[in-house]
Design a protein around this motif. Structure first.
Motif, PDB file in Angstrom:
ATOM      1  N   THR A 154       0.651  -1.148  -0.105  1.00 15.89           N
ATOM      2  CA  THR A 154       0.016  -0.122   0.139  1.00 15.89           C
ATOM      3  C   THR A 154       0.930   1.197  -0.129  1.00 15.89           C
ATOM      4  N   ALA A 155       2.238   1.228   0.272  1.00 14.57           N
ATOM      5  CA  ALA A 155       3.147   2.455   0.639  1.00 14.57           C
ATOM      6  C   ALA A 155       3.188   3.235  -0.891  1.00 14.57           C
ATOM      7  N   HIS A 156       3.067   4.356  -0.714  1.00 10.98           N
ATOM      8  CA  HIS A 156       3.557   5.219  -1.988  1.00 10.98           C
ATOM      9  C   HIS A 156       5.076   5.040  -2.185  1.00 10.98           C
ATOM     10  N   PRO A 157       5.354   5.305  -3.644  1.00 10.91           N
ATOM     11  CA  PRO A 157       6.713   5.029  -3.861  1.00 10.91           C
ATOM     12  C   PRO A 157       7.487   5.739  -3.237  1.00 10.91           C
ATOM     13  N   GLN A 158       7.393   6.941  -2.763  1.00 10.10           N
ATOM     14  CA  GLN A 158       8.223   7.924  -2.109  1.00 10.10           C
ATOM     15  C   GLN A 158       8.718   7.494  -0.828  1.00 10.10           C
ATOM     16  N   LEU A 159       7.796   6.221  -0.174  1.00  5.23           N
ATOM     17  CA  LEU A 159       7.977   5.717   1.162  1.00  5.23           C
ATOM     18  C   LEU A 159       9.016   4.780   1.321  1.00  5.23           C
ATOM     19  N   ILE A 160       9.834   4.804   2.347  1.00  9.11           N
ATOM     20  CA  ILE A 160      10.658   3.551   2.611  1.00  9.11           C
ATOM     21  C   ILE A 160      10.465   3.039   3.821  1.00  9.11           C
ATOM     22  N   LEU A 161      10.127   1.864   4.048  1.00 10.60           N
ATOM     23  CA  LEU A 161       9.689   1.023   5.070  1.00 10.60           C
ATOM     24  C   LEU A 161      10.990  -0.016   5.400  1.00 10.60           C
ATOM     25  N   SER A 162      10.887  -0.137   6.784  1.00 10.89           N
ATOM     26  CA  SER A 162      12.039  -0.906   7.525  1.00 10.89           C
ATOM     27  C   SER A 162      11.507  -2.240   7.283  1.00 10.89           C
ATOM     28  N   GLU A 163      12.710  -3.311   7.251  1.00 11.74           N
ATOM     29  CA  GLU A 163      12.127  -4.785   7.054  1.00 11.74           C
ATOM     30  C   GLU A 163      11.349  -5.211   7.998  1.00 11.74           C
ATOM     31  N   ASP A 164      11.155  -4.827   9.281  1.00  6.30           N
ATOM     32  CA  ASP A 164      10.208  -5.243  10.113  1.00  6.30           C
ATOM     33  C   ASP A 164       8.926  -4.612  10.001  1.00  6.30           C
ATOM     34  N   GLY A 165       8.573  -3.686   9.097  1.00  2.23           N
ATOM     35  CA  GLY A 165       7.711  -3.107   9.088  1.00  2.23           C
ATOM     36  C   GLY A 165       6.965  -2.094  10.138  1.00  2.23           C
ATOM     37  N   LYS A 166       7.959  -1.553  10.921  1.00  2.78           N
ATOM     38  CA  LYS A 166       7.612  -0.946  12.152  1.00  2.78           C
ATOM     39  C   LYS A 166       7.965   0.579  11.701  1.00  2.78           C
ATOM     40  N   GLN A 167       8.740   0.898  10.846  1.00  3.19           N
ATOM     41  CA  GLN A 167       9.277   2.219  10.653  1.00  3.19           C
ATOM     42  C   GLN A 167       9.050   2.806   9.140  1.00  3.19           C
TER      43      GLN A 167
END
Length: 540
Positions: free
Chosen positions: A368-381
């Motif tokens: 669901t994340a917009h292409p500009q967003l960067i998520l951590s591997e654990d999905g918490k950040q």
């Protein structure tokens, strides 16, 4: 008396009106026999008195007497016939509609007469020419209900379009283009469906009984929780009332003490003045008395004995001022406010602890994340990288709004999660319904499916109509979000200060809700810190 000749057929002992064995038989002048009740009823319904068999007309209504000998023979024949034929009808069998008393098993049903007959009463249909034309079928119960009301034909087909029983003529008229099948074929289909339903119903009953128990248990727990809440609230309000009463008493005591001090000063001055008045009055009397003395010697001796007057006091500068109560009430209320703030702090701590019990473990959904967003591997950040990445097209992904949802959704009950917002200058945080528009830009309002706070340098904004603006809070580090789906409540908390920032009440939820986050643009590094979904740390 001689026994009845059992070789005779039932025709010899049957009334031609009711077709049953004679009951109290009588004989007309023309020699024909009938049941007394049958011939009497027949003549009552006729204009002329005639024989039902040979149509002989009688001038007057004959006075008929029961043929005793023939009646006894008919009775013996009825008994012998009933012994030969099975008198009992099994539960699954169709009874004869003509038999009186003990009903015999029907062997045929007539679709013209709409009557079922046993072997004995079927005999006229096998003998009389007119009755032979009637259509006989296997025995059927409730025969009238089995006939088509429109065509007077047997309902022996089933229309699968209208789900009704029809006759052959119906298939050539109203149901011409509809698929029809024999009743037996549809019966097998419906029986199979019924068997499935029969197997499912006990499970459904059990599920509903379990649901009844769950609801009952919930009501019982709700009652206990309500009693506990009322008791706790009673203690708090009693304590607050005690504080208010104590503050009131102390305020009253302060005012009374000031009044008492003023009254004491006034009383002392009045006593002093009254004493001076008394002394002056006495001196005035002595002077007046001496002034009337003509004896020179006595006058001079008495004048020397006059007391010296009291030292003069300038009473013009002496006054009693009214006591000043300026600030007295305010200081009392300040003290009360301090006490109330301490109680409110305790209540806020208790409230936050209570909602923290509904903590859920949520992780961000990269789909669901917009292409500009960067998520951590654990999905918490999550933080904004500033540039759009090339990602696979996904119907769940946000395209024009820099947002991300969690993998987990909630469609009932209560849930709570916390997000660290430390060192952030812009962020967006809350919950959103599943059907929000993920491809176009929309306002983040409850009408469009968003219940979330937006933060920037000016404060907090909850987009609504009209928007709700809240002031800045110093050193905001962590935000808690609590949702009561069934109550329609969304609350936001300053976790460190243990203060409720805002509560949206009266919300209407009709589909799953997802936690939603946006870290805001980087702003040249000023807002580069990530939003972090943090575990709840309940402190005492």
């Amino acid at each position: 008396m001689a026994c009845a000749n059992t070789s005779w057929s039932e025709e010899n002992f049957s009334c031609s009106i009711c077709l049953d064995v004679f009951n109290s038989p009588v004989t007309t002048a023309c020699g024909h026999n009938f049941c007394r009740t049958c011939i009497t009823k027949f003549w009552d319904e006729q204009v002329q008195f005639k024989c039902p068999v040979c149509d002989k007309i009688f001038d007057t209504k004959p006075d008929l007497q029961v043929n005793t000998l023939f009646s006894e023979m008919a009775a013996e024949f009825r008994t012998s016939v009933q012994i030969k034929e099975q008198p009992c009808v099994e539960p699954a069998e169709v009874p004869c509609d003509v038999c009186t008393g003990t009903q015999l098993k029907a062997v045929k049903s007539c679709l013209v007469c709409l009557i079922s007959y046993c072997q004995t009463h079927l005999e006229p249909h096998q003998r009389v020419a007119g009755l032979k034309k009637h259509r006989l079928v296997e025995p059927m119960d409730r025969l009238a209900d089995r006939m088509c009301k429109k065509h007077d034909r047997l309902l022996d087909l089933f229309c699968q379009t209208d789900q009704v029983c029809v006759c052959q003529f119906c298939t050539e008229a109203d149901h011409r283009s509809h698929p029809v099948v024999p009743l037996k074929e549809e019966y097998k289909v419906k029986t199979a469906q019924l068997g499935k339903i029969e197997a499912e119903v006990p499970q459904m009953i059990q599920e509903r009984k379990q649901k009844i128990k769950e609801i009952t248990d919930t009501v019982e727990l709700s009652n206990k929780e309500a009693d506990r809440e009322i008791a706790d609230g009673g203690h708090v309000f009693t304590a607050l009332i005690g504080c208010v009463e104590k503050c009131r008493d102390e305020f009253n005591q302060t005012v009374k003490e000031k009044l008492k001090s003023t009254e004491k000063r006034a009383e002392d001055l009045i006593k002093e003045l009254e004493q001076e008045v008394e002394d002056l009055t006495n001196r005035c009397s002595e002077v007046k008395q001496l002034s009337h003395t003509k004896d020179h010697l006595h006058f001079l001796q008495a004048f020397r004995s006059l007391k010296d007057p009291p030292p003069p006091r300038d009473w013009t500068t002496v006054e009693v001022c009214q006591p000043s109560y300026v600030g007295t009430l305010r200081r009392s209320l300040d003290q009360l406010e301090e006490t109330l703030n301490m109680e409110m702090k305790k209540l806020r701590d208790a409230e936050l602890k209570r909602v923290q019990q509904y903590e859920v473990d949520v992780t961000l959904d990269p789909d669901t994340a917009h292409p500009q967003l960067i998520l951590s591997e654990d999905g918490k950040q999550v933080h904004d990288g500033g540039e759009e990445k090339e990602l696979p097209d996904n119907p769940k992904r946000f395209v024009n709004q820099v947002l991300v949802l969690t993998k987990q959704s909630f469609s009932s009950g209560r849930f709570y999660f916390e997000v660290q917002v430390k060192d952030k200058t812009i962020w967006f945080l809350g919950v959103a319904r599943e059907s929000i528009d993920r491809k176009d830009e929309t306002m983040f309002t409850p009408k469009n499916g968003y219940w979330a706070l937006f933060f920037n340098k000016n404060g907090f904004i909850l987009h609504d109509n009209p928007p709700v603006c809240l002031p800045l809070r110093a050193e905001l580090q962590k935000v808690g979000v609590f949702v009561d789906y069934d109550e329609g409540l969304v609350s936001f908390y300053d976790v460190e200060a243990r203060v409720c920032l805002y509560s949206a009440t009266g919300c209407t939820f009709s589909e799953p809700l997802y936690p939603i986050l946006s870290p805001g643009s980087p702003q040249e590094g000023k807002n580069s810190a990530p939003l972090i979904i943090s575990p709840v740390n309940q402190t005492d």
